[in-house]
Write a protein that holds these residues in place. Structure first.
Motif, PDB file in Angstrom:
ATOM      1  N   TYR A 112       0.861  -1.191   0.000  1.00  0.00           N
ATOM      2  CA  TYR A 112       0.000   0.000   0.000  1.00  0.00           C
ATOM      3  C   TYR A 112       0.889   1.230   0.000  1.00  0.00           C
ATOM      4  O   TYR A 112       2.051   1.156   0.378  1.00  0.00           O
ATOM      5  N   GLY A 113       0.317   2.386  -0.383  1.00  0.00           N
ATOM      6  CA  GLY A 113       1.055   3.647  -0.240  1.00  0.00           C
ATOM      7  C   GLY A 113       1.681   4.144  -1.518  1.00  0.00           C
ATOM      8  O   GLY A 113       1.225   3.826  -2.617  1.00  0.00           O
ATOM      9  N   CYS A 114       2.767   4.877  -1.354  1.00  0.00           N
ATOM     10  CA  CYS A 114       3.354   5.653  -2.455  1.00  0.00           C
ATOM     11  C   CYS A 114       4.280   4.790  -3.322  1.00  0.00           C
ATOM     12  O   CYS A 114       4.518   3.619  -3.032  1.00  0.00           O
ATOM     13  N   GLN A 115       4.857   5.426  -4.336  1.00  0.00           N
ATOM     14  CA  GLN A 115       5.787   4.719  -5.230  1.00  0.00           C
ATOM     15  C   GLN A 115       7.013   4.214  -4.483  1.00  0.00           C
ATOM     16  O   GLN A 115       7.556   3.159  -4.819  1.00  0.00           O
ATOM     17  N   MET A 116       7.440   4.975  -3.480  1.00  0.00           N
ATOM     18  CA  MET A 116       8.602   4.530  -2.691  1.00  0.00           C
ATOM     19  C   MET A 116       8.269   3.193  -2.023  1.00  0.00           C
ATOM     20  O   MET A 116       9.110   2.296  -1.947  1.00  0.00           O
ATOM     21  N   ASN A 117       7.035   3.100  -1.552  1.00  0.00           N
ATOM     22  CA  ASN A 117       6.635   1.866  -0.894  1.00  0.00           C
ATOM     23  C   ASN A 117       6.528   0.713  -1.894  1.00  0.00           C
ATOM     24  O   ASN A 117       6.838  -0.435  -1.565  1.00  0.00           O
ATOM     25  N   ILE A 118       6.090   1.033  -3.109  1.00  0.00           N
ATOM     26  CA  ILE A 118       6.040   0.001  -4.151  1.00  0.00           C
ATOM     27  C   ILE A 118       7.462  -0.498  -4.409  1.00  0.00           C
ATOM     28  O   ILE A 118       7.712  -1.705  -4.482  1.00  0.00           O
TER      29      ILE A 118
ATOM     30  N   ASN B 191       2.831  -4.541   3.319  1.00  0.00           N
ATOM     31  CA  ASN B 191       3.755  -3.406   3.302  1.00  0.00           C
ATOM     32  C   ASN B 191       2.926  -2.125   3.351  1.00  0.00           C
ATOM     33  O   ASN B 191       2.206  -1.816   2.411  1.00  0.00           O
ATOM     34  N   THR B 192       3.029  -1.409   4.468  1.00  0.00           N
ATOM     35  CA  THR B 192       2.000  -0.419   4.803  1.00  0.00           C
ATOM     36  C   THR B 192       2.447   1.035   4.692  1.00  0.00           C
ATOM     37  O   THR B 192       3.624   1.355   4.687  1.00  0.00           O
ATOM     38  N   CYS B 193       1.440   1.900   4.686  1.00  0.00           N
ATOM     39  CA  CYS B 193       1.604   3.351   4.615  1.00  0.00           C
ATOM     40  C   CYS B 193       1.031   3.965   5.889  1.00  0.00           C
ATOM     41  O   CYS B 193       0.080   3.445   6.460  1.00  0.00           O
ATOM     42  N   ALA B 194       1.613   5.074   6.325  1.00  0.00           N
ATOM     43  CA  ALA B 194       1.155   5.713   7.568  1.00  0.00           C
ATOM     44  C   ALA B 194       0.696   7.147   7.344  1.00  0.00           C
ATOM     45  O   ALA B 194       0.436   7.865   8.295  1.00  0.00           O
ATOM     46  N   ILE B 195       0.582   7.543   6.092  1.00  0.00           N
ATOM     47  CA  ILE B 195       0.440   8.972   5.812  1.00  0.00           C
ATOM     48  C   ILE B 195      -0.880   9.550   6.324  1.00  0.00           C
ATOM     49  O   ILE B 195      -0.924  10.678   6.775  1.00  0.00           O
ATOM     50  N   ARG B 196      -1.945   8.771   6.233  1.00  0.00           N
ATOM     51  CA  ARG B 196      -3.242   9.233   6.758  1.00  0.00           C
ATOM     52  C   ARG B 196      -3.888   8.109   7.551  1.00  0.00           C
ATOM     53  O   ARG B 196      -3.670   6.931   7.282  1.00  0.00           O
TER      54      ARG B 196
ATOM     55  N   GLY C 126       7.013  -1.658   6.648  1.00  0.00           N
ATOM     56  CA  GLY C 126       6.832  -0.308   6.134  1.00  0.00           C
ATOM     57  C   GLY C 126       6.460   0.715   7.182  1.00  0.00           C
ATOM     58  O   GLY C 126       6.669   0.537   8.381  1.00  0.00           O
ATOM     59  N   CYS C 127       5.862   1.800   6.704  1.00  0.00           N
ATOM     60  CA  CYS C 127       5.707   3.008   7.518  1.00  0.00           C
ATOM     61  C   CYS C 127       4.783   2.816   8.716  1.00  0.00           C
ATOM     62  O   CYS C 127       5.041   3.344   9.794  1.00  0.00           O
ATOM     63  N   MET C 128       3.704   2.063   8.544  1.00  0.00           N
ATOM     64  CA  MET C 128       2.797   1.884   9.682  1.00  0.00           C
ATOM     65  C   MET C 128       3.443   0.992  10.742  1.00  0.00           C
ATOM     66  O   MET C 128       3.266   1.216  11.940  1.00  0.00           O
TER      67      MET C 128
ATOM     68  N   CYS D 268       3.242  16.108   8.688  1.00  0.00           N
ATOM     69  CA  CYS D 268       3.734  14.903   8.000  1.00  0.00           C
ATOM     70  C   CYS D 268       4.464  13.913   8.903  1.00  0.00           C
ATOM     71  O   CYS D 268       5.361  14.270   9.670  1.00  0.00           O
ATOM     72  N   ILE D 269       4.123  12.663   8.752  1.00  0.00           N
ATOM     73  CA  ILE D 269       4.685  11.584   9.566  1.00  0.00           C
ATOM     74  C   ILE D 269       5.997  11.046   8.972  1.00  0.00           C
ATOM     75  O   ILE D 269       6.784  10.392   9.660  1.00  0.00           O
ATOM     76  N   VAL D 270       6.233  11.338   7.685  1.00  0.00           N
ATOM     77  CA  VAL D 270       7.342  10.689   6.975  1.00  0.00           C
ATOM     78  C   VAL D 270       8.702  10.817   7.687  1.00  0.00           C
ATOM     79  O   VAL D 270       9.411   9.817   7.851  1.00  0.00           O
ATOM     80  N   PRO D 271       9.099  12.010   8.142  1.00  0.00           N
ATOM     81  CA  PRO D 271      10.426  12.094   8.785  1.00  0.00           C
ATOM     82  C   PRO D 271      10.544  11.179  10.004  1.00  0.00           C
ATOM     83  O   PRO D 271      11.647  10.759  10.350  1.00  0.00           O
TER      84      PRO D 271
ATOM     85  N   VAL E 257       8.924   8.198  10.390  1.00  0.00           N
ATOM     86  CA  VAL E 257       8.914   6.763  10.063  1.00  0.00           C
ATOM     87  C   VAL E 257      10.004   6.369   9.067  1.00  0.00           C
ATOM     88  O   VAL E 257      10.324   5.194   8.919  1.00  0.00           O
ATOM     89  N   ARG E 258      10.566   7.365   8.395  1.00  0.00           N
ATOM     90  CA  ARG E 258      11.629   7.039   7.430  1.00  0.00           C
ATOM     91  C   ARG E 258      12.954   7.707   7.772  1.00  0.00           C
ATOM     92  O   ARG E 258      13.941   7.531   7.048  1.00  0.00           O
ATOM     93  N   GLY E 259      12.960   8.497   8.861  1.00  0.00           N
ATOM     94  CA  GLY E 259      14.221   9.064   9.330  1.00  0.00           C
ATOM     95  C   GLY E 259      14.736  10.203   8.458  1.00  0.00           C
ATOM     96  O   GLY E 259      14.047  10.661   7.548  1.00  0.00           O
TER      97      GLY E 259
ATOM     98  N   GLY F  35      12.290   9.853  -4.421  1.00  0.00           N
ATOM     99  CA  GLY F  35      12.792  10.375  -3.153  1.00  0.00           C
ATOM    100  C   GLY F  35      11.699  11.215  -2.530  1.00  0.00           C
ATOM    101  O   GLY F  35      10.831  11.726  -3.236  1.00  0.00           O
ATOM    102  N   GLN F  36      11.744  11.363  -1.197  1.00  0.00           N
ATOM    103  CA  GLN F  36      10.697  12.133  -0.528  1.00  0.00           C
ATOM    104  C   GLN F  36      10.762  13.607  -0.938  1.00  0.00           C
ATOM    105  O   GLN F  36       9.748  14.251  -1.088  1.00  0.00           O
ATOM    106  N   THR F  37      11.981  14.134  -1.105  1.00  0.00           N
ATOM    107  CA  THR F  37      12.168  15.445  -1.743  1.00  0.00           C
ATOM    108  C   THR F  37      13.282  15.209  -2.758  1.00  0.00           C
ATOM    109  O   THR F  37      14.427  15.609  -2.564  1.00  0.00           O
TER     110      THR F  37
HETATM  111 FE1  SF4 Z   1       5.073   6.470   1.330  1.00  0.00          FE
HETATM  112 FE2  SF4 Z   1       4.870   8.323   3.260  1.00  0.00          FE
HETATM  113 FE3  SF4 Z   1       3.040   6.431   3.040  1.00  0.00          FE
HETATM  114 FE4  SF4 Z   1       5.474   5.857   3.907  1.00  0.00          FE
HETATM  115  S1  SF4 Z   1       4.016   7.189   4.922  1.00  0.00           S
HETATM  116  S2  SF4 Z   1       4.293   4.700   2.392  1.00  0.00           S
HETATM  117  S3  SF4 Z   1       6.726   7.225   2.665  1.00  0.00           S
HETATM  118  S4  SF4 Z   1       3.429   8.017   1.554  1.00  0.00           S
END
Ligand code: SF4
Ligand code: 5AD
Length: 464
Positions: A14-20, A50-55, A85-87, A173-176, A178-180, A209-211
């Protein structure tokens, strides 16, 4: 007892391209450790989500799905059920408490140890004994992912992470967490990987990349890496996501304009059209800055498509702030906008704002709907103007309807056209016959023509 030679592992992402890309990495790691990669959970010995935590919404859905997958564990108690993953990183051991059937949790910096952890659980897994459960959720600044190879699912297009983590601190944003912090890969290594991708016959790459455009490593910046990647022999289309507006530099825009291989599309997150909200989000740019970047891109890259992300109902967003977002959307006219309601993420700075500032659900929903209506109407108008044009598609897969393929234009527009399996991975010319609002229907167009200006109007191409 199993009579198969190799155990089977299934990864659901689940989640973004990075997660894919990370999901493909897990498949690569498990594949390298002697697992067969399964395409469904039915007969898998190892099931990873493989999870996402963004929302919060995304998390709730995934938790439900993990519960569903426990079904296979009930049928076959030796199955290892893991959450990655992120969750997994965000919830850590509370996830093991909340979902007692989960055997393993692995955060984004711990994939190197994934196969060993799975093996360890499988070895200890004896229905007569207490269960062996593992939690691997360290953020490792030294983990550079070197030597870890994705097992790519698509033979057409490849995701290439060049950077992980994030040094920004946007307050929502949770990304920093969960992904450092930001870590950039060695440029030579990235280029070697792209060469291998091209050697495998894949012609499109997306740098991740995230940025992504803040990339910097050993004297290389993003513009230079993008240029070099796009020049790798065999690579015909290069994309990247997601850039930060502040790092859209004249040098990057020049590379986008000059390099034939770099696609005429950018996904440039806006988040809000109000300076006051942008400040409170700690976005580090103003509306004026954003508009200046859009202008620079549009001046230099003819016909560039621009997509974006927008959050509505950030704490204390007023009607006036929201109106400014609507106005900005009307001014920029995005080809595509991904719109979200603000979702509080525990541990992020915005959640510490006074409770009175949080926007009631009803208001948030109304704003979201108004923004969706506006962005969809604009998208439909933009796309309607494209009808009649000849475009080059890279065919990705079969479409939903019989006898139809799905592909993308260089400007990242999704198109369905008549075709068959033999078209997958090929570049075909089509004439856009109809827009459905967000996507297109097209007819095959046999004439050879230059691909770079495929979006020019028909009469300029001397077409039908
Ligand atoms: Fe991608 Fe951010 Fe979701 Fe992690 S929390 S899967 S980096 S969108
Ligand atoms: N709530 C809502 N949307 C969010 N995004 C990131 N964090 C949140 C949040 N807490 C959105 C941003 C980002 C996209 C990937 O998700 O718009 O660009």
């Amino acid at each position: 007892m199993e009579n198969r030679a190799k155990p089977r592992a299934y990864v659901e992402t689940y989640g973004c391209q990075m997660n894919i890309a990370d999901g493909e990495l897990m498949e690569g790691i498990l594949g390298g450790a002697g697992y067969d990669i399964a395409s469904s959970p039915e007969d898998a010995d190892v099931i990873l989500v493989n999870t996402c935590a963004i929302r919060e919404h995304a998390e709730r859905r995934v938790l439900g799905r993990v519960g569903q997958l426990n079904h296979f564990k009930r049928l076959r108690p030796r199955v290892v059920l893991g959450v990655t993953g992120c969750m997994a990183q965000r919830m850590k051991d509370t996830l093991l408490e909340k979902a007692p059937y989960v055997d393993l949790i692995v955060g984004p910096d711990e994939y190197r140890g994934l196969a060993a952890a799975v093996d360890e659980i499988r070895a200890a897994n004896d229905p007569g004994k207490p269960r062996h459960r593992l939690s691997m959720v360290e953020l490792r600044i030294g983990e550079d992912y070197q030597g870890l190879e994705q097992q790519r699912r698509s033979a057409v297009t490849a995701w290439v992470p060049i950077q992980r983590g994030c040094d920004h601190r946007c307050t929502y944003c949770i990304v920093p967490y969960v992904r450092g912090p930001e870590k950039n890969r060695d440029a030579a290594e990235v280029l070697e990987e792209v060469k291998r991708i091209a050697a495998d016959g894949i012609t499109e790459v997306t740098l991740l990349g995230q940025t992504v455009n803040s990339y910097s490593h050993g004297g290389w910046n993003f513009a230079r890496l993008l240029q070099s990647v796009s020049q790798v022999r065999g690579i015909q289309r290069t994309r990247f996501t997601s850039p930060h507006p502040n790092d859209v530099t004249p040098e990057l825009v020049e590379v986008m304009a000059e390099e034939d291989g770099v696609c005429e599309h950018i996904h440039l997150p806006l988040q809000s059209g109000s300076d006051r909200v942008l400040r409170r989000m700690l976005r580090r740019h103003t509306v004026e800055d954003y508009l200046a970047k859009v202008e620079m891109l549009r001046d230099a890259v003819q016909g560039i498509a621009i997509s974006t992300d927008i959050i509505v109902a950030f704490p204390d967003e007023t009607d006036e702030d929201f109106e400014e977002t609507l106005e900005l959307v009307r001014e920029v006219r995005f080809d595509e906008a991904y719109t979200y309601r603000y979702s509080p993420r525990a541990g992020t700075p915005a959640t510490r704002l006074p409770a009175s500032q949080f926007i009631p659900d009803r208001v948030a929903q109304e704003r979201l709907e108004a923004l969706i209506a506006e962005t969809r109407a604009i998208q439909a108008e933009i796309n309607e103007l494209d009808v009649g044009r000849v475009e080059e598609l890279l065919v990705e897969k079969m479409g939903r309807d019989e006898g139809m393929i799905m592909g993308r234009t260089r400007r990242n527009k999704v198109v369905v056209a008549p075709g068959d399996e033999s078209d997958i991975g090929r570049y075909i010319n089509v004439r856009l016959t109809r827009s459905t609002g967000a996507t297109f229907v097209a007819a095959r167009f046999p004439k050879a023509k230059p691909s770079r200006f495929s979006w020019l109007p028909m009469h300029e191409l001397g077409g039908v």
